[in-house]
Design a protein around this motif. Sequence first.
Motif, PDB file in Angstrom:
ATOM      1  N   GLU A 106       5.191  20.931   6.290  1.00 41.37           N
ATOM      2  CA  GLU A 106       5.263  19.538   5.844  1.00 41.37           C
ATOM      3  C   GLU A 106       5.364  18.577   7.027  1.00 41.37           C
ATOM      4  N   ARG A 107       5.863  19.056   8.157  1.00 41.32           N
ATOM      5  CA  ARG A 107       5.991  18.208   9.343  1.00 41.32           C
ATOM      6  C   ARG A 107       4.642  17.943  10.006  1.00 41.32           C
ATOM      7  N   VAL A 108       3.668  18.791   9.742  1.00 38.15           N
ATOM      8  CA  VAL A 108       2.384  18.665  10.438  1.00 38.15           C
ATOM      9  C   VAL A 108       1.220  18.328   9.504  1.00 38.15           C
ATOM     10  N   ASP A 109       1.418  18.399   8.182  1.00 36.85           N
ATOM     11  CA  ASP A 109       0.319  18.128   7.256  1.00 36.85           C
ATOM     12  C   ASP A 109       0.700  16.984   6.320  1.00 36.85           C
ATOM     13  N   PRO A 110       0.189  15.781   6.557  1.00 35.79           N
ATOM     14  CA  PRO A 110       0.531  14.617   5.725  1.00 35.79           C
ATOM     15  C   PRO A 110       0.230  14.827   4.246  1.00 35.79           C
ATOM     16  N   ARG A 111      -0.762  15.652   3.928  1.00 33.27           N
ATOM     17  CA  ARG A 111      -1.183  15.801   2.528  1.00 33.27           C
ATOM     18  C   ARG A 111      -0.207  16.654   1.717  1.00 33.27           C
ATOM     19  N   LEU A 112       0.746  17.272   2.390  1.00 34.00           N
ATOM     20  CA  LEU A 112       1.809  17.946   1.655  1.00 34.00           C
ATOM     21  C   LEU A 112       2.859  16.948   1.165  1.00 34.00           C
ATOM     22  N   SER A 113       2.864  15.758   1.763  1.00 33.34           N
ATOM     23  CA  SER A 113       3.734  14.677   1.288  1.00 33.34           C
ATOM     24  C   SER A 113       2.997  13.761   0.317  1.00 33.34           C
ATOM     25  N   LEU A 114       1.681  13.622   0.517  1.00 34.16           N
ATOM     26  CA  LEU A 114       0.836  12.811  -0.363  1.00 34.16           C
ATOM     27  C   LEU A 114      -0.540  13.468  -0.408  1.00 34.16           C
ATOM     28  N   PRO A 115      -0.833  14.237  -1.467  1.00 30.01           N
ATOM     29  CA  PRO A 115      -2.090  14.984  -1.538  1.00 30.01           C
ATOM     30  C   PRO A 115      -3.343  14.118  -1.381  1.00 30.01           C
ATOM     31  N   SER A 116      -3.263  12.862  -1.801  1.00 29.58           N
ATOM     32  CA  SER A 116      -4.433  11.974  -1.720  1.00 29.58           C
ATOM     33  C   SER A 116      -4.510  11.204  -0.402  1.00 29.58           C
ATOM     34  N   ALA A 117      -3.620  11.513   0.551  1.00 33.73           N
ATOM     35  CA  ALA A 117      -3.539  10.732   1.791  1.00 33.73           C
ATOM     36  C   ALA A 117      -4.858  10.750   2.575  1.00 33.73           C
ATOM     37  N   ARG A 118      -5.294   9.568   2.981  1.00 31.77           N
ATOM     38  CA  ARG A 118      -6.489   9.451   3.825  1.00 31.77           C
ATOM     39  C   ARG A 118      -6.153   8.782   5.157  1.00 31.77           C
TER      40      ARG A 118
ATOM     41  N   GLU B 189      -0.998  -5.505  -4.538  1.00 28.86           N
ATOM     42  CA  GLU B 189      -1.476  -6.781  -5.055  1.00 28.86           C
ATOM     43  C   GLU B 189      -2.975  -6.947  -4.805  1.00 28.86           C
ATOM     44  N   ARG B 190      -3.449  -6.362  -3.693  1.00 22.99           N
ATOM     45  CA  ARG B 190      -4.857  -6.516  -3.320  1.00 22.99           C
ATOM     46  C   ARG B 190      -5.757  -5.451  -3.952  1.00 22.99           C
ATOM     47  N   VAL B 191      -5.264  -4.213  -4.084  1.00 19.29           N
ATOM     48  CA  VAL B 191      -6.141  -3.125  -4.544  1.00 19.29           C
ATOM     49  C   VAL B 191      -5.679  -2.507  -5.867  1.00 19.29           C
ATOM     50  N   GLY B 192      -4.582  -2.989  -6.427  1.00 22.83           N
ATOM     51  CA  GLY B 192      -4.081  -2.396  -7.665  1.00 22.83           C
ATOM     52  C   GLY B 192      -3.225  -1.174  -7.367  1.00 22.83           C
ATOM     53  N   GLU B 193      -2.954  -0.397  -8.379  1.00 18.48           N
ATOM     54  CA  GLU B 193      -2.113   0.791  -8.215  1.00 18.48           C
ATOM     55  C   GLU B 193      -2.786   1.803  -7.287  1.00 18.48           C
ATOM     56  N   THR B 194      -2.094   2.175  -6.258  1.00 19.26           N
ATOM     57  CA  THR B 194      -2.604   3.168  -5.314  1.00 19.26           C
ATOM     58  C   THR B 194      -1.430   3.983  -4.801  1.00 19.26           C
ATOM     59  N   GLU B 195      -1.661   5.230  -4.435  1.00 22.41           N
ATOM     60  CA  GLU B 195      -0.573   6.109  -4.016  1.00 22.41           C
ATOM     61  C   GLU B 195      -0.185   5.843  -2.571  1.00 22.41           C
ATOM     62  N   MET B 196       1.123   5.693  -2.344  1.00 24.77           N
ATOM     63  CA  MET B 196       1.651   5.474  -0.998  1.00 24.77           C
ATOM     64  C   MET B 196       3.015   6.149  -0.871  1.00 24.77           C
ATOM     65  N   VAL B 197       3.335   6.591   0.328  1.00 24.65           N
ATOM     66  CA  VAL B 197       4.643   7.199   0.600  1.00 24.65           C
ATOM     67  C   VAL B 197       5.186   6.616   1.899  1.00 24.65           C
TER      68      VAL B 197
ATOM     69  N   PHE C  97      11.437   0.785  17.048  1.00 20.77           N
ATOM     70  CA  PHE C  97      11.628   1.687  15.931  1.00 20.77           C
ATOM     71  C   PHE C  97      10.285   1.896  15.250  1.00 20.77           C
ATOM     72  N   LEU C  98      10.077   3.104  14.732  1.00 21.59           N
ATOM     73  CA  LEU C  98       8.788   3.469  14.154  1.00 21.59           C
ATOM     74  C   LEU C  98       8.925   3.789  12.676  1.00 21.59           C
ATOM     75  N   GLY C  99       7.880   3.474  11.921  1.00 25.77           N
ATOM     76  CA  GLY C  99       7.833   3.828  10.509  1.00 25.77           C
ATOM     77  C   GLY C  99       6.402   4.087  10.095  1.00 25.77           C
ATOM     78  N   ASN C 100       6.235   4.796   8.985  1.00 22.78           N
ATOM     79  CA  ASN C 100       4.902   5.169   8.514  1.00 22.78           C
ATOM     80  C   ASN C 100       4.745   4.883   7.030  1.00 22.78           C
ATOM     81  N   LEU C 101       3.511   4.588   6.644  1.00 26.15           N
ATOM     82  CA  LEU C 101       3.157   4.443   5.244  1.00 26.15           C
ATOM     83  C   LEU C 101       1.887   5.243   4.989  1.00 26.15           C
ATOM     84  N   LEU C 102       2.054   6.381   4.306  1.00 24.41           N
ATOM     85  CA  LEU C 102       0.894   7.191   3.947  1.00 24.41           C
ATOM     86  C   LEU C 102       0.168   6.516   2.789  1.00 24.41           C
ATOM     87  N   THR C 103      -1.164   6.443   2.887  1.00 21.50           N
ATOM     88  CA  THR C 103      -1.934   5.786   1.830  1.00 21.50           C
ATOM     89  C   THR C 103      -3.176   6.608   1.485  1.00 21.50           C
ATOM     90  N   SER C 104      -3.702   6.344   0.310  1.00 24.46           N
ATOM     91  CA  SER C 104      -4.960   6.964  -0.119  1.00 24.46           C
ATOM     92  C   SER C 104      -6.139   6.053   0.194  1.00 24.46           C
TER      93      SER C 104
END
Length: 383
Positions: free
Chosen positions: A56-68, A122-130, A168-175
């Motif tokens: 899970e530390r190395v594969d983003p899609r294990l946290s969000l399968p639709s992550a692009r 607000e711009r794209v409608g419902e979309t998966e994010m983590v 400080f760093l932060g991330n937002l996984l998106t589809s």
Amino acid sequence: MDYAQLKADLLAYSAEIGVDKLRIASAEPFLSLKDRLIEHQEKGYASGFEHPVLEERVDPRLSLPSARTIISIAVAYPTKMKKAPKSIPGARRGVFSRSSWGQDYHTVLNDRLKKLEAFLRERVGETEMVRMVDTGALSDRAVAERAGIGWSAKNTFTITPEFGSFVFLGNLLTSLPFPLDEPLEDLCGSCTKCIDACPTGALVGPGELNAQACLSYQTQTKGFMPDEYREKIGNYLYGWDTCQLVCPYNKGIDSHHHQEMEPDPELCKPLLEPLLSISNRKFKEQFGHMAGSWRGKKPIQRNAIIALAHYKEKSALPKLCELLASDPRPVIRGTAAWAIGKIGGSEKEEKALLKAKETETDQLVQIEIEKGLDLLKKQNGSQ
């Protein structure tokens, strides 16, 4: 959807809400990171605070399968404290590292990321994010490096051209298929100032940290601190700054962009003796909003005792004897015993140690009492 335009709009909005830098990385697995993490674990360099599942530390899609894509953000924080109180005999002070000044960065960055999420929905409608800030599965620094926020330095921090490594760093996984940004060139070159300045040799090589030997890690442990680290943490109550302060890219850097990050001098450089008797409720009231409070008050109190020993603060001896005699926590009793010997006292302190030796039932505390007695004899013998 024009994702290039959406990215441009997102960048403009991020600046409005207090994000100092935003870049986009792909959500492909971090394959080279996996090998480094395995080696790190095998060498015994891990802190134990890391996310427990390697894949899970190395594969983003294990946290969000639709992550692009992964949105990587950086928020800069201050390095200088205005009107910092002085530590003087009789009123000695400890210090929290700069990463714990102001409001807990997990709270601050999560707030920024939530606003980015709302903007995108607000711009794209419902979309998966983590969202992820430090405690997520992914390595924030690996994402930041891929996204071009900065490069991974020899001190294991991310150096940005604009703000040094004080971010400080932060991330937002998106589809969402945003256009990607390019990584930056590593500009550390042949410089080894951070490695040379590390007081414990925790930086065992460029970008390689033995977390067990890192003083920042040691300040966050809950048990007895090994003797060799007690001699080196000085008056630090939480964290460590040296490997950042010596970096040439941090010279002159002091970012006061966000009110939440501004340090309260009395909290970031607090008096040591009041910390020794602070209640849980009072500790949470005063320090609960700071990142350095996450392990609770015991490590802070233990480190405060070590700091008083560092200063050889004789006015603290009565309080240390009281802790030795009556504190219910072995780590506090034992560290107080060692500190009494380190500071050096009179017949009164020797009697306190001898009395504790007779009644103490914890074997580890007994060892610390012996250390205290030996140190006291050496101190008195040299006078």
